[in-house]
Scaffold this motif. Structure first.
Motif, PDB file in Angstrom:
ATOM      1  N   PHE A   1       0.815  -1.206   0.000  1.00  0.00           N
ATOM      2  CA  PHE A   1       0.000   0.000   0.000  1.00  0.00           C
ATOM      3  C   PHE A   1       0.856   1.266   0.000  1.00  0.00           C
ATOM      4  CE2 PHE A   1      -2.792  -3.246   1.739  1.00  0.00           C
ATOM      5  CZ  PHE A   1      -3.963  -3.010   1.046  1.00  0.00           C
ATOM      6  N   VAL A   2       2.168   1.113   0.107  1.00  0.00           N
ATOM      7  CA  VAL A   2       3.095   2.240   0.088  1.00  0.00           C
ATOM      8  C   VAL A   2       3.873   2.191  -1.219  1.00  0.00           C
ATOM      9  CG1 VAL A   2       4.998   3.401   1.295  1.00  0.00           C
ATOM     10  CG2 VAL A   2       3.281   2.122   2.597  1.00  0.00           C
ATOM     11  N   SER A   3       4.141   3.352  -1.787  1.00  0.00           N
ATOM     12  CA  SER A   3       4.859   3.410  -3.054  1.00  0.00           C
ATOM     13  C   SER A   3       6.197   2.687  -2.956  1.00  0.00           C
ATOM     14  CB  SER A   3       5.090   4.872  -3.455  1.00  0.00           C
ATOM     15  OG  SER A   3       5.973   4.966  -4.551  1.00  0.00           O
TER      16      SER A   3
ATOM     17  N   ASN B   1       8.972   3.363  -4.489  1.00  0.00           N
ATOM     18  CA  ASN B   1      10.077   4.308  -4.345  1.00  0.00           C
ATOM     19  C   ASN B   1      10.214   4.788  -2.909  1.00  0.00           C
ATOM     20  OD1 ASN B   1      10.602   4.069  -7.046  1.00  0.00           O
ATOM     21  ND2 ASN B   1       9.683   6.015  -7.630  1.00  0.00           N
ATOM     22  N   VAL B   2       9.088   5.024  -2.236  1.00  0.00           N
ATOM     23  CA  VAL B   2       9.138   5.472  -0.845  1.00  0.00           C
ATOM     24  C   VAL B   2       9.779   4.404   0.024  1.00  0.00           C
ATOM     25  CG1 VAL B   2       7.732   6.114   1.165  1.00  0.00           C
ATOM     26  CG2 VAL B   2       7.160   7.002  -1.108  1.00  0.00           C
ATOM     27  N   ARG B   3       9.400   3.157  -0.200  1.00  0.00           N
ATOM     28  CA  ARG B   3       9.983   2.064   0.597  1.00  0.00           C
ATOM     29  C   ARG B   3      11.476   1.919   0.330  1.00  0.00           C
ATOM     30  NH1 ARG B   3       7.196  -2.926  -1.156  1.00  0.00           N
ATOM     31  NH2 ARG B   3       6.243  -1.766  -2.838  1.00  0.00           N
ATOM     32  N   LEU B   4      11.883   2.054  -0.931  1.00  0.00           N
ATOM     33  CA  LEU B   4      13.303   1.916  -1.244  1.00  0.00           C
ATOM     34  C   LEU B   4      14.114   3.075  -0.672  1.00  0.00           C
ATOM     35  CD1 LEU B   4      13.117   0.609  -4.921  1.00  0.00           C
ATOM     36  CD2 LEU B   4      13.670  -0.683  -2.867  1.00  0.00           C
ATOM     37  N   TYR B   5      13.562   4.277  -0.707  1.00  0.00           N
ATOM     38  CA  TYR B   5      14.270   5.407  -0.096  1.00  0.00           C
ATOM     39  C   TYR B   5      14.351   5.242   1.420  1.00  0.00           C
ATOM     40  CZ  TYR B   5      14.868   8.251  -4.261  1.00  0.00           C
ATOM     41  OH  TYR B   5      15.287   8.724  -5.491  1.00  0.00           O
ATOM     42  N   GLY B   6      13.378   4.537   1.999  1.00  0.00           N
ATOM     43  CA  GLY B   6      13.470   4.210   3.412  1.00  0.00           C
ATOM     44  C   GLY B   6      14.678   3.330   3.697  1.00  0.00           C
ATOM     45  N   TRP B   7      14.946   2.371   2.814  1.00  0.00           N
ATOM     46  CA  TRP B   7      16.142   1.539   2.979  1.00  0.00           C
ATOM     47  C   TRP B   7      17.418   2.334   2.743  1.00  0.00           C
ATOM     48  CZ3 TRP B   7      16.103  -2.583   5.656  1.00  0.00           C
ATOM     49  CH2 TRP B   7      14.986  -3.429   5.680  1.00  0.00           C
TER      50      TRP B   7
ATOM     51  N   MET C   1      15.473  -6.037  -4.616  1.00  0.00           N
ATOM     52  CA  MET C   1      14.587  -6.859  -5.434  1.00  0.00           C
ATOM     53  C   MET C   1      13.956  -7.968  -4.611  1.00  0.00           C
ATOM     54  SD  MET C   1      16.792  -7.040  -8.984  1.00  0.00           S
ATOM     55  CE  MET C   1      15.531  -7.962  -9.862  1.00  0.00           C
ATOM     56  N   LEU C   2      14.717  -8.573  -3.710  1.00  0.00           N
ATOM     57  CA  LEU C   2      14.146  -9.595  -2.833  1.00  0.00           C
ATOM     58  C   LEU C   2      13.045  -9.004  -1.961  1.00  0.00           C
ATOM     59  CD1 LEU C   2      17.375 -11.474  -1.684  1.00  0.00           C
ATOM     60  CD2 LEU C   2      15.723 -12.219  -3.388  1.00  0.00           C
ATOM     61  N   TYR C   3      13.283  -7.810  -1.463  1.00  0.00           N
ATOM     62  CA  TYR C   3      12.312  -7.148  -0.593  1.00  0.00           C
ATOM     63  C   TYR C   3      11.040  -6.776  -1.361  1.00  0.00           C
ATOM     64  CZ  TYR C   3      10.171  -3.201   1.856  1.00  0.00           C
ATOM     65  OH  TYR C   3       9.278  -2.337   2.431  1.00  0.00           O
ATOM     66  N   VAL C   4      11.205  -6.231  -2.552  1.00  0.00           N
ATOM     67  CA  VAL C   4      10.050  -5.726  -3.304  1.00  0.00           C
ATOM     68  C   VAL C   4       9.202  -6.862  -3.859  1.00  0.00           C
ATOM     69  CG1 VAL C   4       9.373  -4.474  -5.392  1.00  0.00           C
ATOM     70  CG2 VAL C   4      11.111  -3.514  -3.872  1.00  0.00           C
ATOM     71  N   TYR C   5       9.844  -7.925  -4.361  1.00  0.00           N
ATOM     72  CA  TYR C   5       9.113  -8.967  -5.079  1.00  0.00           C
ATOM     73  C   TYR C   5       8.747 -10.169  -4.221  1.00  0.00           C
ATOM     74  CZ  TYR C   5      10.651  -6.171  -8.996  1.00  0.00           C
ATOM     75  OH  TYR C   5      10.876  -5.129  -9.853  1.00  0.00           O
ATOM     76  N   LEU C   6       9.041 -10.133  -2.929  1.00  0.00           N
ATOM     77  CA  LEU C   6       8.666 -11.243  -2.055  1.00  0.00           C
ATOM     78  C   LEU C   6       7.165 -11.539  -2.082  1.00  0.00           C
ATOM     79  CD1 LEU C   6       9.238 -13.381   0.084  1.00  0.00           C
ATOM     80  CD2 LEU C   6       9.189 -11.568   1.820  1.00  0.00           C
TER      81      LEU C   6
END
Length: 300
Positions: free
Chosen positions: A127-129, A131-137, A173-178
């Protein structure tokens, strides 16, 4: 009069009738239209631009192989980008299959009343973009960020240099596509009847044999769907390499983006995209052709 009426009743109606459309075809009509407008039309447009004059917008009005000649030029290093994208996609599929299977198994058989809560934990990030999640990392891994600052507060010299490396891209990629691997796999495991497992156990089969001969083959449709979906998404990944990898690795999706934006060379970008579609489709069909789908899908 009676003969005339009888003759009239035996007359066959030879008037032309309208085209008979089956109920199934009528019901699938909206889906066919949606696929035509949302999939085939853009794909045909990309294919038309791929054969257009370089650095022009003459789609459907010109035909040339100049764009492909540039790509296949031995001096062009674009194939490095193709190799990185395919390698990352394959690595993501393999690692997520190993990571997601125990989670999927637990969601269906072990977590019990907590299965819904665990599922929400994996669904909520969607439910979160992205890009926002990746910038969090990025904030987590960056120098003087969360990880580095926490380790320094604990008395260590600081965190390792993880950001802007090939490993950071793979992690992203592992995080996003899990979730895209997990939920089809969970559905596949749910297709395995518990009665079959109990019957195999009663017949003396060990735990590993039950998994190999009963659970894995019956769950394979869901596993294959998850692998195929993850591979296709991973081959076209761009946000992970740009945000977490910086310029350490250039994927083919980045080359396509540059061709469509900064270079304003839509025909070259379309040619790259068309080759990527052919490579991904060819690899997926090759893998599927090597598998015994009749046995996997339970037809034999």
């Amino acid at each position: 009069m009676a003969v005339a009426i009888e003759h009239q009743s035996q007359t066959v109606d030879t008037s032309p009738k309208g085209i008979q459309v089956s109920p199934g075809l009528r019901a699938s009509g909206p889906v066919v239209v949606l696929l035509g407008l949302g999939f085939l039309a853009p794909l045909l447009t990309v294919a038309a631009y791929a054969f257009a004059t370089p650095k022009s917008f003459d789609a459907f009005r010109s035909f040339t192989l100049a764009n492909f000649a540039v790509i296949f030029d031995p001096a062009n290093t674009v194939w490095t980008s193709f190799a990185w994208s395919i390698a990352y996609a394959v690595a993501t599929v393999v690692l997520l299959a190993i990571i997601a299977y125990p989670i999927a198994y637990g969601l269906h058989r072990l977590f019990g009343k907590w299965a819904g809560f665990v599922s929400v934990l994996f669904v909520f990030p969607l439910f979160v973009s992205e890009n926002v999640r990746l910038y969090g990392w990025v904030l987590f891994f960056i120098k003087n960020g969360v990880l580095d600052g926490a380790l320094k507060a604990l008395g260590f010299s600081g965190g390792p240099e993880l950001l802007y490396t090939p490993g950071a891209i793979l992690f992203g990629m592992l995080y996003v596509y899990l979730p895209f691997m997990l939920f089809p796999m969970t559905l596949g495991i749910a297709m395995v009847p518990k009665d079959l497992i109990d019957a195999a156990r009663d017949l003396g089969a060990g735990r590993f044999m039950i998994w190999r001969e009963v659970e894995l083959p019956l769950a394979m449709p869901g596993i294959l769907i998850g692998m195929l979906l993850t591979f296709v998404l991973g081959a076209g990944a761009i946000a992970e390499s740009k945000i977490l990898g910086g310029q350490s690795v250039i994927t083919i999706a980045q080359d396509i983006e540059v061709a469509f934006t900064y270079a304003q060379n839509w025909p070259l970008g379309s040619a790259l995209a068309l080759i990527l579609v052919v490579i991904v489709s060819g690899l997926a069909l090759t893998v599927l052709s090597k598998l015994d789908l009749d046995r996997i899908l339970g037809r034999r």
